[in-house]
Design an enzyme around this catalytic site. Structure first.
Site, short mmCIF file in Angstrom:
data_model
loop_
_atom_site.label_atom_id
_atom_site.label_comp_id
_atom_site.label_asym_id
_atom_site.label_seq_id
_atom_site.Cartn_x
_atom_site.Cartn_y
_atom_site.Cartn_z
N GLY A 326 0.85 -1.36 0.05
CA GLY A 326 -0.07 0.04 0.02
C GLY A 326 0.87 1.15 0.06
O GLY A 326 1.76 1.21 -0.63
N SER A 327 0.59 2.38 0.67
CA SER A 327 1.07 3.59 0.75
C SER A 327 2.28 3.59 1.41
O SER A 327 3.16 4.73 1.52
CB SER A 327 0.25 4.66 1.21
OG SER A 327 -1.07 4.71 0.47
N THR A 328 2.73 2.41 2.10
CA THR A 328 4.11 2.67 2.66
C THR A 328 5.50 2.31 2.04
O THR A 328 6.19 2.64 1.82
CB THR A 328 4.32 1.22 3.62
OG1 THR A 328 4.12 -0.02 2.93
CG2 THR A 328 3.08 1.55 4.93
N ASP A 630 -4.16 6.86 2.70
CA ASP A 630 -2.88 6.59 3.30
C ASP A 630 -2.20 5.46 2.41
O ASP A 630 -1.39 4.75 2.80
CB ASP A 630 -3.10 6.01 4.80
CG ASP A 630 -3.94 4.71 4.78
OD1 ASP A 630 -4.10 4.21 5.98
OD2 ASP A 630 -4.24 4.08 3.64
#
Length: 630
Positions: A326-328, A630
């Site tokens: 994901g957004s990490t 996020d």
């Protein structure tokens, strides 16, 4: 008429007989002497050895297994001695009758019988198999008094493995179990087969498996004189066993327990690493299991509960399960843009809330978009559109080549078994992954999805934590490790597992600083602000949400989706921001937004590591968190 023989003839015949008889006797004595010479002189060593073998039994002395302790000396695995009641099937007068008769002397319940039968299937008929463990002194005395009734049954003193902390850190420590046929074949193929004579147990998972050689020790031998009945008469000599080495870990068990408690009943994983050494401070996979269940041979009921559970407690999610980040993924994407020159820190884009590519509209989470966005803002507000465009500019090969330097999509080399590779997607990977030519083709739209940590992306929490550690360590990648010292129990000497640098990524300090500033702001005014409100230290981080299934253009509404189909919750972090002592990755399965489930867990872990602060309850699920992206 009587015939008379001359005396001379009679004397001559007698003499010939005497000579013949004497010659025959001499030849017999010579043959006997030759045989004696052959047996007593020429074959002395052979027959002496055989006689000694009949007289002397060589008995193995099983070594004490080494202990496992954390960095502060907290014991995670140890040994204790106890008596077991064991049956050698080949020597009994009837196995079932023997067990029934034993149950009249000692308590043998249905669970003992089931476990015995399971162990019997894994053993050979001439091996003794325990039917009761941990006998009390009273039970031992009661059996000994009637021992004569039970041929093939005996009481043995055995060492047992104990995991005093139970389920805590069980995926790290692992467990031992009885040596089965598959283990025997592996041992026989190796060079250390003699070292396992007399041993009943071997490491099956975790550190118990990966450090089996160090923990097992060296088997000793005892020469015992035996009588014709095979009973020991006296001990002749002894070579003592060498106790296995102890393992001192990098793990902090108090930190580990706080992380485990913070998850509550949620499924997920956490990995915390010391950035400057690669030492693992905590490695959590929930739900977990009690390794003590396996020591005596796990019961059928316990095995069924663990194996059939939909939560898969035996699965080490921290190192084996791979998830879309994901957004990490975005801080690493941003750094890739700066390093390759595709972006500058001040360069901006206009975000209308979507990105058009090949006739398809890739939507941002915020309706109407975020307006003018530069690198800093793109990370703080987690702007998808910024990374859609950046992914298109970098290209899939550019993304894959840069991310590979951080170890994403490859095993880190952690000293635990069962680590997965994950997936760092690329056209080359896709050709290997799929068989049909139409499946092997790489499409431009797939690159766009990869840019925001979706698509084929799949990494383990360990890989993400190690990537964060490398980012805050100025591009220096270490091989993560759980064991800090191997301790010789005889001398007390410690062999240090030295920090092992894997590579140095060529990064410009100003580029790293720009990304880190944005990650700090995430927890001040961005998607992680609620979780770190009031923190007396600065922490860099990034929330992330990973889709479990394709929305196919529809909008995600958590309350309308079944729990196990909800998005996974991610959070990566490091602290303190100016001189990081800890880098971590948290994954909560089906936890929703990163700020909602994963970030509060990270807050409790960092609070304890930096401040010694202990939480009063599991990390809350921030149901009121307002997060557009996020």
């Amino acid at each position: 008429m009587i015939a008379f023989h001359a005396p001379e003839q009679e004397t001559s015949r007698f003499r010939h007989r005497v000579v013949a008889g004497g010659a025959f006797a001499l030849v017999c004595f010579m043959l006997l002497a030759a045989r004696f010479y052959y047996l007593q002189v020429r074959q002395f060593e052979y027959y002496h050895t055989r006689a000694e073998d009949n007289r002397i039994a060589l008995l193995p002395i099983v070594p004490n297994r080494g202990m496992i302790v954390d960095r502060n000396g907290v014991v995670l695995a140890r040994n204790y001695a106890a008596y077991t009641l064991e049956i050698t099937p080949a020597r009994t007068n009837g196995l079932e009758q023997t067990i029934d008769a034993l149950s009249e002397v000692l308590t043998i319940d249905a669970r003992d019988r089931r476990r015995f039968r399971k162990l019997l299937e894994e053993s050979r008929s001439f091996e003794s198999v325990p039917i009761r463990n941990r006998l009390s002194d009273e039970e031992v005395a009661r059996f000994i008094a009637q021992r004569y009734r039970f041929p093939g049954v005996d009481v043995q003193a055995r060492l047992f493995r104990d995991y005093p902390l139970g389920a805590s850190a069980s995926h790290v420590v692992g467990y031992i179990g009885r040596i089965n046929q598959r283990d025997l074949e592996r041992i026989d193929e190796g060079e250390d087969a003699a070292n396992y004579r007399g041993s009943d147990y071997i490491g099956k998972s975790g550190l118990e498996l990966s450090y089996e050689t160090e923990l097992h020790g060296k088997t000793g031998f005892e020469q015992v004189e035996v009588n014709a009945g095979g009973r020991a008469v006296r001990r002749l000599s002894s070579t003592p066993a060498v106790t296995g080495s102890d393992l001192e870990l990098t793990l902090d068990m108090e930190l580990q327990k706080i992380a485990e408690t913070a998850f509550g009943n949620r499924r997920g994983a956490l990995v915390a690493i010391e950035p400057t050494t690669g030492g693992v401070l905590a490695l959590v996979s929930t739900p977990t299991f009690d390794p003590n269940l396996f020591v005596d041979g796990i019961s059928t009921q316990d095995w069924k509960e663990l194996n059939d559970s939909p939560d898969h407690p035996l699965l080490n999610r921290a190192i084996y399960s791979a998830y879309p980040p994901g957004s990490t993924f975005k801080p690493f994407m941003g750094l890739a843009g700066l390093t390759t020159g595709k972006r500058t820190a001040a360069q901006t884009i206009a975000d209308p809330g979507y990105f058009n590519f090949a006739g398809h509209r890739f939507m941002d989470d915020k309706v109407g978009g975020h307006g003018v966005v530069d690198l800093h803002k793109s990370i703080v507000v987690s702007c998808n559109t910024y990374y859609y465009q950046l992914a298109n500019d970098l290209g899939i090969d550019g993304i894959a080549n840069f991310m590979a330097q951080f170890g994403l999509g490859a095993r880190t080399g952690l000293d635990l078994p069962g680590e997965a590779e994950g997936v760092l997607p690329s056209p080359a990977w896709k050709k290997k992954r799929f068989r049909r030519p139409e499946q092997q083709r790489w499409f431009g739209g797939e690159t766009i999805s990869v840019g925001i940590g979706q698509g084929y992306n799949a990494y383990t929490p360990l890989q993400m934590a190690n990537a964060v550690a490398a980012l805050v360590n100025d591009g220096k990648v270490f091989r993560p490790h759980v064991v800090r010292y191997v301790v010789d129990t005889r001398t007390g000497n410690k062999r240090m597992i030295e920090p092992e640098p894997v590579r140095q990524i060529a990064l410009k300090p100003e580029h790293v600083a720009a990304v880190r500033r944005a990650m700090v702001e995430v927890n001040k005014s961005g998607t992680g602000a609620r979780a770190f409100a009031g923190a007396p230290y600065e922490v860099g981080g990034k929330t992330g949400t990973a889709q479990v299934y394709s929305l196919k253009g529809s909008r995600y509404v958590e309350g309308q989706v079944r729990e196990r189909l909800r998005d996974h919750s991610w959070f990566i972090a490091y602290a303190p921001a100016d001189n990081p002592k800890i880098a971590l990755a948290v994954l909560v399965e089906n936890g929703g937004f990163g700020s909602q489930s994963a970030a509060p867990i990270a807050r409790q872990v960092i609070d304890y590591h930096l401040l010694g602060k202990r939480p009063n309850q599991p990390a809350p699920e921030d149901a009121d968190a307002v997060e557009s992206s996020d």
